[in-house]
Write a protein that holds these residues in place. Structure first.
Motif, PDB file in Angstrom:
ATOM      1  N   GLY A 132       0.798  -1.222   0.000  1.00  0.00           N
ATOM      2  CA  GLY A 132       0.000   0.000   0.000  1.00  0.00           C
ATOM      3  C   GLY A 132       0.826   1.264   0.000  1.00  0.00           C
ATOM      4  O   GLY A 132       0.316   2.345   0.289  1.00  0.00           O
ATOM      5  N   SER A 133       2.116   1.121  -0.320  1.00  0.00           N
ATOM      6  CA  SER A 133       3.004   2.270  -0.386  1.00  0.00           C
ATOM      7  C   SER A 133       3.278   2.620  -1.837  1.00  0.00           C
ATOM      8  O   SER A 133       3.715   1.756  -2.613  1.00  0.00           O
ATOM      9  CB  SER A 133       4.328   1.962   0.329  1.00  0.00           C
ATOM     10  OG  SER A 133       5.357   2.834  -0.088  1.00  0.00           O
ATOM     11  N   ALA A 134       3.033   3.870  -2.225  1.00  0.00           N
ATOM     12  CA  ALA A 134       3.209   4.275  -3.617  1.00  0.00           C
ATOM     13  C   ALA A 134       4.628   4.022  -4.105  1.00  0.00           C
ATOM     14  O   ALA A 134       4.849   3.564  -5.232  1.00  0.00           O
ATOM     15  CB  ALA A 134       2.843   5.753  -3.785  1.00  0.00           C
ATOM     16  N   GLU A 135       5.600   4.283  -3.251  1.00  0.00           N
ATOM     17  CA  GLU A 135       7.006   4.100  -3.634  1.00  0.00           C
ATOM     18  C   GLU A 135       7.313   2.627  -3.892  1.00  0.00           C
ATOM     19  O   GLU A 135       7.928   2.272  -4.899  1.00  0.00           O
ATOM     20  CB  GLU A 135       7.918   4.640  -2.536  1.00  0.00           C
ATOM     21  CG  GLU A 135       9.398   4.524  -2.870  1.00  0.00           C
ATOM     22  CD  GLU A 135      10.282   5.082  -1.766  1.00  0.00           C
ATOM     23  OE1 GLU A 135      11.509   4.892  -1.853  1.00  0.00           O
ATOM     24  OE2 GLU A 135       9.747   5.699  -0.818  1.00  0.00           O
ATOM     25  N   THR A 136       6.857   1.752  -2.991  1.00  0.00           N
ATOM     26  CA  THR A 136       7.106   0.319  -3.153  1.00  0.00           C
ATOM     27  C   THR A 136       6.390  -0.226  -4.376  1.00  0.00           C
ATOM     28  O   THR A 136       6.952  -1.007  -5.155  1.00  0.00           O
ATOM     29  CB  THR A 136       6.639  -0.442  -1.905  1.00  0.00           C
ATOM     30  OG1 THR A 136       7.334   0.045  -0.762  1.00  0.00           O
ATOM     31  CG2 THR A 136       6.907  -1.936  -2.044  1.00  0.00           C
ATOM     32  N   ILE A 137       5.151   0.183  -4.563  1.00  0.00           N
ATOM     33  CA  ILE A 137       4.354  -0.319  -5.689  1.00  0.00           C
ATOM     34  C   ILE A 137       4.978   0.088  -7.016  1.00  0.00           C
ATOM     35  O   ILE A 137       5.050  -0.722  -7.953  1.00  0.00           O
ATOM     36  CB  ILE A 137       2.900   0.194  -5.575  1.00  0.00           C
ATOM     37  CG1 ILE A 137       2.220  -0.444  -4.368  1.00  0.00           C
ATOM     38  CG2 ILE A 137       2.121  -0.112  -6.855  1.00  0.00           C
ATOM     39  CD1 ILE A 137       0.942   0.225  -3.957  1.00  0.00           C
ATOM     40  N   LYS A 138       5.448   1.320  -7.109  1.00  0.00           N
ATOM     41  CA  LYS A 138       6.080   1.784  -8.339  1.00  0.00           C
ATOM     42  C   LYS A 138       7.304   0.935  -8.667  1.00  0.00           C
ATOM     43  O   LYS A 138       7.536   0.563  -9.831  1.00  0.00           O
ATOM     44  CB  LYS A 138       6.467   3.259  -8.216  1.00  0.00           C
ATOM     45  CG  LYS A 138       7.038   3.853  -9.498  1.00  0.00           C
ATOM     46  CD  LYS A 138       7.325   5.341  -9.327  1.00  0.00           C
ATOM     47  CE  LYS A 138       7.890   5.938 -10.613  1.00  0.00           C
ATOM     48  NZ  LYS A 138       8.166   7.398 -10.466  1.00  0.00           N
ATOM     49  N   ARG A 139       8.072   0.595  -7.660  1.00  0.00           N
ATOM     50  CA  ARG A 139       9.261  -0.239  -7.876  1.00  0.00           C
ATOM     51  C   ARG A 139       8.857  -1.644  -8.306  1.00  0.00           C
ATOM     52  O   ARG A 139       9.435  -2.205  -9.237  1.00  0.00           O
ATOM     53  CB  ARG A 139      10.097  -0.290  -6.601  1.00  0.00           C
ATOM     54  CG  ARG A 139      11.276  -1.264  -6.685  1.00  0.00           C
ATOM     55  CD  ARG A 139      12.160  -1.145  -5.467  1.00  0.00           C
ATOM     56  NE  ARG A 139      11.438  -1.307  -4.222  1.00  0.00           N
ATOM     57  CZ  ARG A 139      11.100  -2.490  -3.705  1.00  0.00           C
ATOM     58  NH1 ARG A 139      11.410  -3.613  -4.362  1.00  0.00           N
ATOM     59  NH2 ARG A 139      10.457  -2.558  -2.563  1.00  0.00           N
ATOM     60  N   LEU A 140       7.852  -2.195  -7.639  1.00  0.00           N
ATOM     61  CA  LEU A 140       7.431  -3.557  -7.962  1.00  0.00           C
ATOM     62  C   LEU A 140       6.840  -3.658  -9.366  1.00  0.00           C
ATOM     63  O   LEU A 140       6.974  -4.689 -10.030  1.00  0.00           O
ATOM     64  CB  LEU A 140       6.418  -4.047  -6.924  1.00  0.00           C
ATOM     65  CG  LEU A 140       6.981  -4.314  -5.530  1.00  0.00           C
ATOM     66  CD1 LEU A 140       5.872  -4.746  -4.589  1.00  0.00           C
ATOM     67  CD2 LEU A 140       8.074  -5.365  -5.581  1.00  0.00           C
ATOM     68  N   GLN A 141       6.190  -2.603  -9.821  1.00  0.00           N
ATOM     69  CA  GLN A 141       5.622  -2.629 -11.168  1.00  0.00           C
ATOM     70  C   GLN A 141       6.704  -2.749 -12.237  1.00  0.00           C
ATOM     71  O   GLN A 141       6.434  -3.192 -13.346  1.00  0.00           O
ATOM     72  CB  GLN A 141       4.765  -1.379 -11.401  1.00  0.00           C
ATOM     73  CG  GLN A 141       3.427  -1.434 -10.675  1.00  0.00           C
ATOM     74  CD  GLN A 141       2.646  -0.152 -10.778  1.00  0.00           C
ATOM     75  OE1 GLN A 141       3.222   0.938 -10.861  1.00  0.00           O
ATOM     76  NE2 GLN A 141       1.322  -0.246 -10.779  1.00  0.00           N
TER      77      GLN A 141
END
Length: 212
Positions: A132-141
Motif C-alpha cells: 500500500g506504499s506508492a514508492e514500493t508499488i512503483k518499484r514492484l511494477q
C-alpha cells in the motif's frame, strides 16, 4: 473427477455453495494467509483423496489497466521476499540453499473444459502484508510481470498440493488495483460475482464431461 474447491474465506465461494451441493463437491475454507492455507489443506489431504484441487479467490493487480472483475488463471505463484537481506540487496531462499519460493499449477490427466483453458494466464505473488506504499508499488511494477496479481494464499496452496502430489489449479478475480490503500476504489462485489459465475460454469461443464 473428485474435486475440492479451496478458498480463504466463505465469502469468496458463498454464491457457489448450491452448485457444490448439487454435484456433491467438497469445499474447504482455510482462513486467510499462507500459514492457515498450508495447514488446513495439508490436514484435509491426509483425510481424503482428490483428483483436482481448485483454489479460487479475489486478488489485487499490479496492472493499472486491469478492469476490476477480470478473471485470470495463475500459472505460477511465489512467496514474496522469502529469503534474507544482504546489505542493500535481497538473497532469495533458493540461493541460500534452504528451499524454494515459487510453485506452479499441475494439470490433471483428465482434460479440463474450455471454461478453464479460455482464461488468460498470469503469475502471482503471495504476501503476508498487502502492498500500500506508492514508492514500493512503483518499484514492484518494474520488477514484476505486467499482469501480476497479489494474494495472501496462492503460493501456499500450490506448495501443499505439490507436496501431496495432487493436480491443482488457481483462479482469481481482480477486486482492486495494488495502490495506496483506498478501499473506496475496490469492487469486491463485482469480483465475487465474476469469480462465482466462472466457477459455476466451470463445474457445470467439468462434471458433465466427467460423468459422460
Amino acid at each position: 473427477m473428485n474435486i475440492l474447491i479451496v478458498s480463504a474465506t466463505e465469502l469468496e465461494i458463498a454464491d457457489s455453495v448450491p452448485t457444490f451441493n448439487h454435484y456433491r463437491i467438497d469445499h474447504l475454507v482455510t482462513g486467510v494467509g499462507m500459514v492457515a492455507t498450508a495447514y488446513a489443506l495439508g490436514k484435509r489431504l491426509q483425510e481424503r483423496s482428490y483428483d483436482l484441487l481448485v483454489n479460487v479467490g479475489i486478488a489485487g493487480s499490479f496492472n493499472p489497466e486491469h478492469e476490476l472483475g477480470t478473471v485470470l488463471k495463475i500459472k505460477s505463484d511465489r512467496i514474496f521476499r522469502f529469503g534474507a537481506e544482504q546489505g542493500s540487496s535481497f538473497l532469495p531462499i533458493e540461493q541460500m540453499g534452504f528451499g524454494e519460493s515459487s510453485f506452479s499449477e499441475r494439470l490433471p490427466a483428465e482434460d479440463l473444459v474450455a471454461a478453464y483453458h479460455n482464461l488468460p494466464y498470469t503469475d502471482a505473488i503471495s504476501v503476508n502484508m498487502v502492498h500500500g506504499s506508492a514508492e514500493t508499488i512503483k518499484r514492484l511494477q518494474t520488477e514484476l510481470p505486467k499482469n501480476c496479481l497479489e494474494s495472501m494464499e496462492g503460493a501456499a496452496f500450490f506448495y501443499a498440493a505439490q507436496k501431496a502430489g495432487v493436480p491443482c489449479i488457481q483462479v482469481r478475480a481482480v477486486s482492486n488495483l495494488v495502490e495506496e490503500r483506498n478501499t473506496a476504489n475496490w469492487n469486491i462485489p463485482k469480483a465475487l460475482q465474476s469469480l462465482n459465475d466462472w466457477l459455476q460454469n466451470f463445474l457445470n461443464h467439468q462434471k458433465r464431461e466427467s460423468d459422460f
